[in-house]
Scaffold this motif. Structure first.
Motif, PDB file in Angstrom:
ATOM      1  N   ALA A  75       0.808  -1.270   0.179  1.00 24.38           N
ATOM      2  CA  ALA A  75       0.036   0.032  -0.178  1.00 24.38           C
ATOM      3  C   ALA A  75       0.816   1.053   0.091  1.00 24.38           C
ATOM      4  CB  ALA A  75      -1.140   0.051   1.235  1.00 24.38           C
ATOM      5  N   PRO A  76       0.558   2.099  -0.971  1.00 25.04           N
ATOM      6  CA  PRO A  76       1.443   3.347  -0.911  1.00 25.04           C
ATOM      7  C   PRO A  76       1.037   4.329   0.271  1.00 25.04           C
ATOM      8  CG  PRO A  76      -0.460   3.578  -2.542  1.00 25.04           C
ATOM      9  CD  PRO A  76      -0.392   2.363  -1.879  1.00 25.04           C
ATOM     10  N   ASP A  77       2.149   5.190   0.670  1.00 30.39           N
ATOM     11  CA  ASP A  77       2.008   6.101   1.722  1.00 30.39           C
ATOM     12  C   ASP A  77       1.096   7.351   1.165  1.00 30.39           C
ATOM     13  OD1 ASP A  77       1.997   7.389   3.910  1.00 30.39           O
ATOM     14  OD2 ASP A  77       4.152   7.974   4.132  1.00 30.39           O
ATOM     15  N   THR A  78      -0.176   7.283   0.989  1.00 27.62           N
ATOM     16  CA  THR A  78      -1.056   8.376   0.436  1.00 27.62           C
ATOM     17  C   THR A  78      -1.974   8.637   1.402  1.00 27.62           C
ATOM     18  OG1 THR A  78      -2.865   6.745  -0.416  1.00 27.62           O
ATOM     19  CG2 THR A  78      -0.755   7.545  -1.842  1.00 27.62           C
ATOM     20  N   PRO A  79      -2.508   9.711   1.477  1.00 24.21           N
ATOM     21  CA  PRO A  79      -3.704  10.187   2.480  1.00 24.21           C
ATOM     22  C   PRO A  79      -4.699   9.114   2.473  1.00 24.21           C
ATOM     23  CG  PRO A  79      -2.861  12.217   1.305  1.00 24.21           C
ATOM     24  CD  PRO A  79      -2.262  11.107   0.702  1.00 24.21           C
ATOM     25  N   ILE A  80      -5.237   8.759   1.494  1.00 27.77           N
ATOM     26  CA  ILE A  80      -6.595   7.852   1.280  1.00 27.77           C
ATOM     27  C   ILE A  80      -6.131   6.586   2.063  1.00 27.77           C
ATOM     28  CG2 ILE A  80      -6.169   7.250  -1.219  1.00 27.77           C
ATOM     29  CD1 ILE A  80      -9.505   7.918   0.445  1.00 27.77           C
ATOM     30  N   CYS A  81      -4.827   6.057   1.688  1.00 30.19           N
ATOM     31  CA  CYS A  81      -4.272   4.778   2.134  1.00 30.19           C
ATOM     32  C   CYS A  81      -4.394   4.721   3.602  1.00 30.19           C
ATOM     33  CB  CYS A  81      -3.251   4.310   1.580  1.00 30.19           C
ATOM     34  SG  CYS A  81      -3.444   3.837  -0.178  1.00 30.19           S
ATOM     35  N   ARG A  82      -3.572   6.005   4.339  1.00 26.34           N
ATOM     36  CA  ARG A  82      -3.521   6.072   5.509  1.00 26.34           C
ATOM     37  C   ARG A  82      -4.909   6.289   6.192  1.00 26.34           C
ATOM     38  NH1 ARG A  82       0.562   9.468   3.862  1.00 26.34           N
ATOM     39  NH2 ARG A  82      -0.823  11.273   3.873  1.00 26.34           N
ATOM     40  N   LEU A  83      -5.633   6.901   5.716  1.00 29.48           N
ATOM     41  CA  LEU A  83      -7.149   6.957   6.128  1.00 29.48           C
ATOM     42  C   LEU A  83      -7.805   5.649   6.154  1.00 29.48           C
ATOM     43  CD1 LEU A  83      -9.499   9.022   7.098  1.00 29.48           C
ATOM     44  CD2 LEU A  83     -10.198   9.052   4.802  1.00 29.48           C
ATOM     45  N   LEU A  84      -7.797   4.987   5.307  1.00 33.22           N
ATOM     46  CA  LEU A  84      -8.419   3.450   5.127  1.00 33.22           C
ATOM     47  C   LEU A  84      -7.750   2.614   6.053  1.00 33.22           C
ATOM     48  CD1 LEU A  84      -8.843   2.865   1.448  1.00 33.22           C
ATOM     49  CD2 LEU A  84     -10.785   3.559   2.964  1.00 33.22           C
ATOM     50  N   HIS A  85      -6.595   2.717   6.170  1.00 33.47           N
ATOM     51  CA  HIS A  85      -5.568   1.925   7.139  1.00 33.47           C
ATOM     52  C   HIS A  85      -6.122   2.394   8.637  1.00 33.47           C
ATOM     53  CE1 HIS A  85      -1.902   1.248   9.468  1.00 33.47           C
ATOM     54  NE2 HIS A  85      -2.272   0.040   9.369  1.00 33.47           N
ATOM     55  N   ARG A  86      -6.294   3.508   9.030  1.00 33.64           N
ATOM     56  CA  ARG A  86      -6.620   3.989  10.342  1.00 33.64           C
ATOM     57  C   ARG A  86      -8.070   3.439  10.593  1.00 33.64           C
ATOM     58  NH1 ARG A  86      -4.429   8.512   9.419  1.00 33.64           N
ATOM     59  NH2 ARG A  86      -6.095   9.821   9.194  1.00 33.64           N
ATOM     60  N   GLY A  87      -9.059   3.518   9.473  1.00 26.68           N
ATOM     61  CA  GLY A  87     -10.251   3.183   9.636  1.00 26.68           C
ATOM     62  C   GLY A  87     -10.495   1.934  10.151  1.00 26.68           C
ATOM     63  N   ILE A  88      -9.707   0.916   9.291  1.00 31.12           N
ATOM     64  CA  ILE A  88      -9.761  -0.406   9.657  1.00 31.12           C
ATOM     65  C   ILE A  88      -9.392  -0.932  10.951  1.00 31.12           C
ATOM     66  CG2 ILE A  88      -8.720  -2.486   9.042  1.00 31.12           C
ATOM     67  CD1 ILE A  88      -8.536  -1.461   6.199  1.00 31.12           C
ATOM     68  N   GLU A  89      -8.194  -0.135  11.391  1.00 28.36           N
ATOM     69  CA  GLU A  89      -7.837  -0.411  12.939  1.00 28.36           C
ATOM     70  C   GLU A  89      -8.612   0.153  13.886  1.00 28.36           C
ATOM     71  OE1 GLU A  89      -3.515   0.673  12.892  1.00 28.36           O
ATOM     72  OE2 GLU A  89      -2.802  -1.453  11.761  1.00 28.36           O
ATOM     73  N   GLU A  90      -9.320   1.231  13.586  1.00 29.90           N
ATOM     74  CA  GLU A  90     -10.027   1.723  14.858  1.00 29.90           C
ATOM     75  C   GLU A  90     -11.297   0.667  14.658  1.00 29.90           C
ATOM     76  OE1 GLU A  90     -10.421   4.360  16.807  1.00 29.90           O
ATOM     77  OE2 GLU A  90      -8.140   4.401  16.139  1.00 29.90           O
ATOM     78  N   ILE A  91     -12.034   0.336  13.702  1.00 27.46           N
ATOM     79  CA  ILE A  91     -13.201  -0.596  13.631  1.00 27.46           C
ATOM     80  C   ILE A  91     -12.968  -1.972  14.014  1.00 27.46           C
ATOM     81  CG2 ILE A  91     -15.061  -1.498  12.045  1.00 27.46           C
ATOM     82  CD1 ILE A  91     -14.939   1.156  10.401  1.00 27.46           C
ATOM     83  N   MET A  92     -12.054  -2.438  13.869  1.00 29.76           N
ATOM     84  CA  MET A  92     -11.422  -3.599  14.060  1.00 29.76           C
ATOM     85  C   MET A  92     -10.746  -3.777  15.349  1.00 29.76           C
ATOM     86  SD  MET A  92     -12.352  -5.738  11.401  1.00 29.76           S
ATOM     87  CE  MET A  92     -11.436  -7.100  11.862  1.00 29.76           C
ATOM     88  N   GLU A  93     -10.569  -2.722  15.855  1.00 27.88           N
ATOM     89  CA  GLU A  93      -9.769  -2.564  17.372  1.00 27.88           C
ATOM     90  C   GLU A  93      -8.487  -3.429  17.286  1.00 27.88           C
ATOM     91  OE1 GLU A  93     -12.607  -3.737  20.458  1.00 27.88           O
ATOM     92  OE2 GLU A  93     -13.955  -1.920  19.820  1.00 27.88           O
ATOM     93  N   ILE A  94      -7.607  -3.278  15.990  1.00 22.53           N
ATOM     94  CA  ILE A  94      -6.503  -3.920  16.053  1.00 22.53           C
ATOM     95  C   ILE A  94      -5.545  -2.785  15.943  1.00 22.53           C
ATOM     96  CG2 ILE A  94      -7.427  -6.003  15.189  1.00 22.53           C
ATOM     97  CD1 ILE A  94      -6.752  -4.843  12.308  1.00 22.53           C
ATOM     98  N   LYS A  95      -4.089  -3.066  16.253  1.00 23.02           N
ATOM     99  CA  LYS A  95      -3.030  -1.907  15.972  1.00 23.02           C
ATOM    100  C   LYS A  95      -2.069  -2.569  15.101  1.00 23.02           C
ATOM    101  CE  LYS A  95      -4.696   1.179  19.231  1.00 23.02           C
ATOM    102  NZ  LYS A  95      -5.104   2.120  18.852  1.00 23.02           N
ATOM    103  N   CYS A  96      -1.190  -1.795  14.564  1.00 25.10           N
ATOM    104  CA  CYS A  96       0.197  -2.062  13.949  1.00 25.10           C
ATOM    105  C   CYS A  96       1.044  -2.796  15.086  1.00 25.10           C
ATOM    106  CB  CYS A  96       0.665  -0.916  13.361  1.00 25.10           C
ATOM    107  SG  CYS A  96      -0.292  -0.264  12.152  1.00 25.10           S
ATOM    108  N   LYS A  97       1.919  -3.508  14.588  1.00 27.08           N
ATOM    109  CA  LYS A  97       2.749  -4.319  15.486  1.00 27.08           C
ATOM    110  C   LYS A  97       3.720  -3.288  16.227  1.00 27.08           C
ATOM    111  CE  LYS A  97       6.132  -8.005  15.327  1.00 27.08           C
ATOM    112  NZ  LYS A  97       7.307  -7.992  15.285  1.00 27.08           N
TER     113      LYS A  97
END
Length: 135
Positions: free
Chosen positions: A110-132
């Motif tokens: 996944a490239p480091d773009t605003p939309i990818c960061r937003l989607l990534h953050r959204g997935i982690e918030e909803i799934m209640e998971i964190k990056c390693k």
């Protein structure tokens, strides 16, 4: 209140007098202006459609954390390589993953773009998971 523009043949809805006044007179112009940006709403709707498949969500989230080839992605998400390739094609066409070739191998991330960061953050918030690295 509708008004027909005879020159362009289009109809315009004016919000000067809403059917029910709930005290939103001050915010109505802002709402109208924001809602007129239909292309922005369409872009977001397209992103939601793109991610309406849990397999694509899983693959996208994985590729936010590492760069991998199809075979490794298949092993990690426990899907067949053709199925993973299908999802990668869709994600790549949407611009939320990118690839690079090294010899015969193609790597995806996944490239480091605003939309990818937003989607990534959204997935982690909803799934209640964190990056390693945030655990």
């Amino acid at each position: 209140m509708e008004n027909h523009d005879h020159k362009t043949g289009t109809e315009h809805i004016h919000f000067h007098n809403l059917p029910h006044n709930h005290g939103e007179d001050e915010i109505t112009p802002f709402l109208k202006e924001s809602l007129s940006k239909t292309e922005n709403f369409q872009t977001l709707a397209d992103m939601f459609k793109l991610l309406d498949d849990y397999s694509r969500l899983r693959i996208f989230w994985l590729l936010c954390h590492c760069e991998e080839c199809v075979l490794n992605i298949s092993a990690i998400v426990e899907m067949s390589s053709p199925a993973v390739s299908h999802h990668l094609k869709i994600l790549k066409a949407a611009g939320i993953i990118e690839s690079r070739r090294e010899g015969k191998e193609v790597y995806y991330k996944a490239p480091d773009t605003p939309i990818c960061r937003l989607l990534h953050r959204g997935i982690e918030e909803i799934m209640e998971i964190k990056c390693k690295n945030e655990v």
